[in-house]
Design an enzyme around this catalytic site. Structure first.
Site, PDB file in Angstrom:
ATOM      1  N   ARG A  68      17.455   7.948  21.573  1.00  0.00           N
ATOM      2  CA  ARG A  68      18.157   7.963  22.844  1.00  0.00           C
ATOM      3  C   ARG A  68      17.163   8.133  23.982  1.00  0.00           C
ATOM      4  NH1 ARG A  68      20.373  12.280  23.511  1.00  0.00           N
ATOM      5  NH2 ARG A  68      20.092  13.202  21.467  1.00  0.00           N
ATOM      6  N   TYR A 196      19.660   0.810  20.016  1.00  0.00           N
ATOM      7  CA  TYR A 196      19.517   1.976  19.148  1.00  0.00           C
ATOM      8  C   TYR A 196      20.638   3.003  19.268  1.00  0.00           C
ATOM      9  CZ  TYR A 196      17.537   5.359  16.190  1.00  0.00           C
ATOM     10  OH  TYR A 196      17.372   6.195  15.139  1.00  0.00           O
ATOM     11  N   LYS A 205      28.098   8.944  21.315  1.00  0.00           N
ATOM     12  CA  LYS A 205      27.772   9.874  22.406  1.00  0.00           C
ATOM     13  C   LYS A 205      28.425   9.447  23.718  1.00  0.00           C
ATOM     14  CE  LYS A 205      24.946  11.879  19.512  1.00  0.00           C
ATOM     15  NZ  LYS A 205      25.264  13.158  18.887  1.00  0.00           N
ATOM     16  N   HIS A 225      29.969  18.556  20.785  1.00  0.00           N
ATOM     17  CA  HIS A 225      28.907  18.098  19.882  1.00  0.00           C
ATOM     18  C   HIS A 225      28.823  19.069  18.700  1.00  0.00           C
ATOM     19  CE1 HIS A 225      24.352  16.890  19.610  1.00  0.00           C
ATOM     20  NE2 HIS A 225      25.097  16.141  18.840  1.00  0.00           N
ATOM     21  N   SER A 247      20.789  17.764  18.605  1.00  0.00           N
ATOM     22  CA  SER A 247      20.490  16.647  17.709  1.00  0.00           C
ATOM     23  C   SER A 247      19.301  16.992  16.813  1.00  0.00           C
ATOM     24  CB  SER A 247      20.142  15.396  18.515  1.00  0.00           C
ATOM     25  OG  SER A 247      21.216  15.042  19.352  1.00  0.00           O
ATOM     26  N   ALA A 248      19.419  16.626  15.525  1.00  0.00           N
ATOM     27  CA  ALA A 248      18.337  16.799  14.556  1.00  0.00           C
ATOM     28  C   ALA A 248      17.959  18.271  14.330  1.00  0.00           C
ATOM     29  CB  ALA A 248      17.101  15.978  14.956  1.00  0.00           C
ATOM     30  N   CYS A 249      18.944  19.171  14.394  1.00  0.00           N
ATOM     31  CA  CYS A 249      18.730  20.588  14.063  1.00  0.00           C
ATOM     32  C   CYS A 249      19.511  20.998  12.814  1.00  0.00           C
ATOM     33  CB  CYS A 249      19.121  21.489  15.227  1.00  0.00           C
ATOM     34  SG  CYS A 249      17.936  21.478  16.579  1.00  0.00           S
ATOM     35  N   THR A 252      24.111  17.930  10.007  1.00  0.00           N
ATOM     36  CA  THR A 252      24.537  17.169   8.824  1.00  0.00           C
ATOM     37  C   THR A 252      24.302  17.990   7.559  1.00  0.00           C
ATOM     38  OG1 THR A 252      24.033  15.136  10.021  1.00  0.00           O
ATOM     39  CG2 THR A 252      24.321  14.947   7.627  1.00  0.00           C
ATOM     40  N   ASN A 253      23.156  18.657   7.473  1.00  0.00           N
ATOM     41  CA  ASN A 253      22.869  19.482   6.288  1.00  0.00           C
ATOM     42  C   ASN A 253      23.878  20.616   6.143  1.00  0.00           C
ATOM     43  OD1 ASN A 253      20.654  17.909   5.777  1.00  0.00           O
ATOM     44  ND2 ASN A 253      19.148  19.391   6.523  1.00  0.00           N
ATOM     45  N   ASP A 274      29.023  15.705  13.446  1.00  0.00           N
ATOM     46  CA  ASP A 274      28.403  15.522  14.763  1.00  0.00           C
ATOM     47  C   ASP A 274      29.334  15.809  15.940  1.00  0.00           C
ATOM     48  OD1 ASP A 274      26.038  14.810  16.237  1.00  0.00           O
ATOM     49  OD2 ASP A 274      26.951  12.887  16.727  1.00  0.00           O
ATOM     50  N   ASN A 364      12.723   9.786  13.743  1.00  0.00           N
ATOM     51  CA  ASN A 364      14.150   9.695  14.085  1.00  0.00           C
ATOM     52  C   ASN A 364      14.817   8.540  13.335  1.00  0.00           C
ATOM     53  OD1 ASN A 364      16.489  10.576  15.509  1.00  0.00           O
ATOM     54  ND2 ASN A 364      16.229   8.901  16.983  1.00  0.00           N
ATOM     55  N   SER A 365      14.269   8.176  12.168  1.00  0.00           N
ATOM     56  CA  SER A 365      14.924   7.119  11.380  1.00  0.00           C
ATOM     57  C   SER A 365      16.245   7.651  10.841  1.00  0.00           C
ATOM     58  CB  SER A 365      14.010   6.645  10.253  1.00  0.00           C
ATOM     59  OG  SER A 365      13.594   7.720   9.444  1.00  0.00           O
ATOM     60  N   ARG A 366      17.166   6.747  10.595  1.00  0.00           N
ATOM     61  CA  ARG A 366      18.554   7.158  10.339  1.00  0.00           C
ATOM     62  C   ARG A 366      19.185   6.410   9.176  1.00  0.00           C
ATOM     63  NH1 ARG A 366      20.879  11.135  14.111  1.00  0.00           N
ATOM     64  NH2 ARG A 366      19.166  11.481  15.563  1.00  0.00           N
ATOM     65  N   ARG A 397      17.155  25.802  17.487  1.00  0.00           N
ATOM     66  CA  ARG A 397      15.930  25.923  16.729  1.00  0.00           C
ATOM     67  C   ARG A 397      15.014  26.802  17.569  1.00  0.00           C
ATOM     68  NH1 ARG A 397      13.066  22.504  13.167  1.00  0.00           N
ATOM     69  NH2 ARG A 397      14.843  21.155  12.831  1.00  0.00           N
ATOM     70  N   GLY A 491      20.982  25.599   1.569  1.00  0.00           N
ATOM     71  CA  GLY A 491      22.135  26.124   0.826  1.00  0.00           C
ATOM     72  C   GLY A 491      22.350  27.619   1.030  1.00  0.00           C
ATOM     73  N   ASN A 493      22.214  29.197   3.661  1.00  0.00           N
ATOM     74  CA  ASN A 493      22.970  29.479   4.888  1.00  0.00           C
ATOM     75  C   ASN A 493      24.424  29.827   4.576  1.00  0.00           C
ATOM     76  OD1 ASN A 493      20.702  29.060   6.425  1.00  0.00           O
ATOM     77  ND2 ASN A 493      21.149  26.911   6.837  1.00  0.00           N
TER      78      ASN A 493
HETATM   79  O1  SAT Z   1      21.145   8.527  18.462  1.00  0.00           O
HETATM   80  S1  SAT Z   1      22.321   9.405  18.497  1.00  0.00           S
HETATM   81  O2  SAT Z   1      22.555   9.865  19.855  1.00  0.00           O
HETATM   82  O3  SAT Z   1      23.499   8.683  18.014  1.00  0.00           O
HETATM   83  C1  SAT Z   1      22.084  10.746  17.444  1.00  0.00           C
HETATM   84  C2  SAT Z   1      21.789  12.034  18.112  1.00  0.00           C
HETATM   85  O4  SAT Z   1      20.916  12.120  18.966  1.00  0.00           O
HETATM   86  O5  SAT Z   1      22.434  13.043  17.771  1.00  0.00           O
HETATM   87 MN    MN Z   2      24.405  14.468  17.605  1.00  0.00          MN
END
Ligand code: SAT
Ligand code: MN
Length: 582
Positions: A68, A196, A205, A225, A247-249, A252-253, A274, A364-366, A397, A491, A493
């Protein structure tokens, strides 16, 4: 097409953008197959090993277009004050001149796809329709995974003009001509120059957070979010929890957490990873739906140790973006299971060996995968009414300062904890990684209006609502003096979630501290963990000087909103400083 408003808009866009062809997407298997065939033909997609990753594809984005771009993301409200100090603002007139014009003829030689999509379960009173017009078949295929797309959305829309319009074009992919503009008053999004993720999949978003947050303010609900999970205890009772991390913290896990063997009888159900839309139910509780139908998860670091459910989810019918490729045609990223392969193709398509300086997969690969494929998907995933939320967790974080877990004293104090959240930046947005920034409720990049007003909305909606969730703050990332993580995370957590559920059920006493309520001695189960008493003390330590510094920093942040900042939050911050001095 039956919907007159929609066909008029489609005609208008086609006249401006001049595509060779217009395709109305119905979301069918057949349509998807044709799209994928086309993308395999022109190299937009690469087929992965069909035996190990059936129906999976790799997409390599333009190397300048991998995350983003917050500095190119704008809120185009009439009044600049309504965007507030955390958003970039552009006047609607300037947007028309500067960005609108870029769409003139932008789709010449291309196909224009009209993508109707539904955010939320079919039949849900909380669900909303969006329509994205795009010239990117990758976006269409991704939207088909991430949303309930096609006929189902048109059926939900009927003849109504109540939908969010999103116009997207790849343009020339030049960062100089890349913009993501939001017009909250018109429920309209313009995105150009990027293919992207959050820049291009406009349901996520742009609609489900930025536009929806303004709708939520006007209509009396929350668009957040947040992940949504159900924690089932050994007696079979399920406690539903929402959690907001940047994002990325690790949202998902956490949403897909697999309890370690020591936590017998416990289970985590995934509702969302998300975004949560939360409404007050007839019982006065907050009920959450996940507006999305898929996961757009960060690949690096995903392994059978950190997130086995994600690995199972992404093993079929998924699109990978900017990951590395093994000689066997399977996807790979840093942190994947097993030894590092001796030779790979990196995310740009170049040969890679373990000696290479750059990572093989982009940080930031997805992966883009259907939520229903997740082994832990909640039986309530499609429930039109959503799930009742008992706890809201804020977190970030932070290597220092923030304790492992504490609870707000009441709703307004909880809003204060969310409003003063901070986190070290990640690769999810372009810019420096690892600098601390204030990210209230993890919504800083996603709130479609002045965040001072947003905090007021939070305070007001929860006032005199005894059935509303309790609010907590967590930090999995606290480090000791040596820089080592003090808490094992992943786990484990679950143990923190268990304390939260116990507090919600009135089964844990807690103890008062200047920050809020922390677990009383023995309430956090650390049995069998490699966390000694010293580490436990450090995890919950409240260091006075750094906290006074923090309170000063928070004050400056809160004051930057001027008169829009609710007094109550300023007072709570003074109260924190006073408690620290005492
Ligand atoms: O690239 S996205 O905005 O969809 C993912 C994220 O930053 O949480
Ligand atoms: Mn997000």
């Amino acid at each position: 097409m039956k919907n007159r408003n929609l066909s008029a808009w489609v005609d208008e866009v086609a006249q401006q953008t001049r595509p060779d062809r217009v395709v109305f997407c119905d979301g069918s298997e057949e349509e998807n197959r044709t799209l994928i065939q086309g993308m395999l033909g022109d190299g937009t997609l690469i087929a992965l090993n069909g035996e190990r990753y059936p129906n999976c594809y790799l997409h390599r984005s333009d190397p300048t277009d991998v995350a983003r771009t917050e500095h190119l993301t704008f809120i185009c409200s009439r009044d600049k004050e309504d965007a507030g100090p955390t958003n970039n603002w552009m006047s609607p007139d300037e947007a028309t001149r500067k960005v609108g014009r870029l769409f003139d003829g932008a789709m010449k030689g291309r196909t224009m796809y009209v993508v109707p999509y539904l955010m939320g379960p079919v039949g849900s009173p909380s669900a909303k329709v969006g329509v994205e017009i795009t010239d990117s078949p990758y976006v269409v295929a991704s939207m088909r995974i991430m949303t309930r797309m096609g006929k189902v959305a048109l059926d939900a829309l009927g003849g109504s003009d109540d939908y969010c319009r999103g116009l997207h074009s790849l343009g020339d992919l030049s960062p100089e001509r890349r913009f993501v503009c939001h017009f909250p008053a018109e429920r309209l999004i313009w995105s150009i120059g990027s293919g992207y993720g959050g820049n291009a999949l406009l349901g996520k978003k742009c609609f489900a957070l930025r536009i929806a947050s303004t709708m939520a303010r006007d209509e009396g609900w929350f668009a957040e979010h947040m992940l949504i999970l159900g924690l089932e205890d050994p007696e079979g009772r399920v406690t539903y929890v929402c959690a907001a991390f940047p994002s990325a913290c690790g949202k998902t896990n956490l949403a897909m957490l697999v309890p370690p063997a020591s936590q017998k009888g416990w289970k985590v159900w995934t509702v969302g990873d998300d975004i949560a839309w939360l409404r007050i139910g007839p019982d006065g509780r907050l009920w959450a739906i996940n507006p999305e139908a898929g996961f757009f998860g960060v690949a690096p670091g995903t392994s059978s140790r950190t997130n086995p459910n994600a690995l199972a989810t992404l093993s079929r019918s998924s699109i990978f973006t900017n990951v590395a490729l093994t000689p066997e045609g399977t996807p790979w990223w840093e942190g994947f299971d097993g030894p590092v392969p001796p030779a790979l193709t990196d995310w740009r398509g170049n040969r890679w060996t373990p000696d290479s300086k750059e990572p093989a997969a982009h940080p930031n690969s997805r992966f883009t995968s259907p939520a229903r494929q997740c082994p832990s998907i909640s039986p309530e995933f499609d429930a039109p009414g959503g799930v009742p939320i008992s706890a809201i967790i804020f977190g970030g974080r932070r290597a220092r300062l923030a304790p492992l877990v504490y609870e707000a004293r009441d709703w307004t104090h909880g809003v204060y904890l969310g409003a003063t959240m901070a986190s070290e930046t990640t690769a999810a947005a372009t810019g420096k990684v690892g600098v601390v920034r204030r990210d209230p409720m993890a919504m800083r990049p996603f709130c479609g209006y002045n965040m001072g007003d947003y905090f007021r909305h939070w305070i007001e909606l929860g006032a005199n609502r005894p059935a509303f969730p309790k609010i907590f703050h967590v930090n999995w990332f606290r480090q000791g003096e040596s820089g080592k993580f003090l808490w094992p995370g992943f786990g484990e957590n679950l143990r923190v979630l268990r304390w939260i559920a116990a507090r919600v059920r009135g089964a844990a006493e807690g103890r008062e501290t200047p920050l809020g309520i922390m677990p009383a001695d023995g309430e956090l189960d650390t049995s069998g963990l490699d966390v000694n008493d010293e580490a436990l003390r450090e995890l919950f330590a409240i260091d006075r000087e750094p906290w006074l510094e923090e309170a000063r920093d928070r004050a400056a942040f809160l004051e930057s909103f001027g008169a829009r900042m609710p007094e109550a939050l300023l007072r709570l911050n003074q109260d924190l400083a006073a408690r620290m001095r005492a």
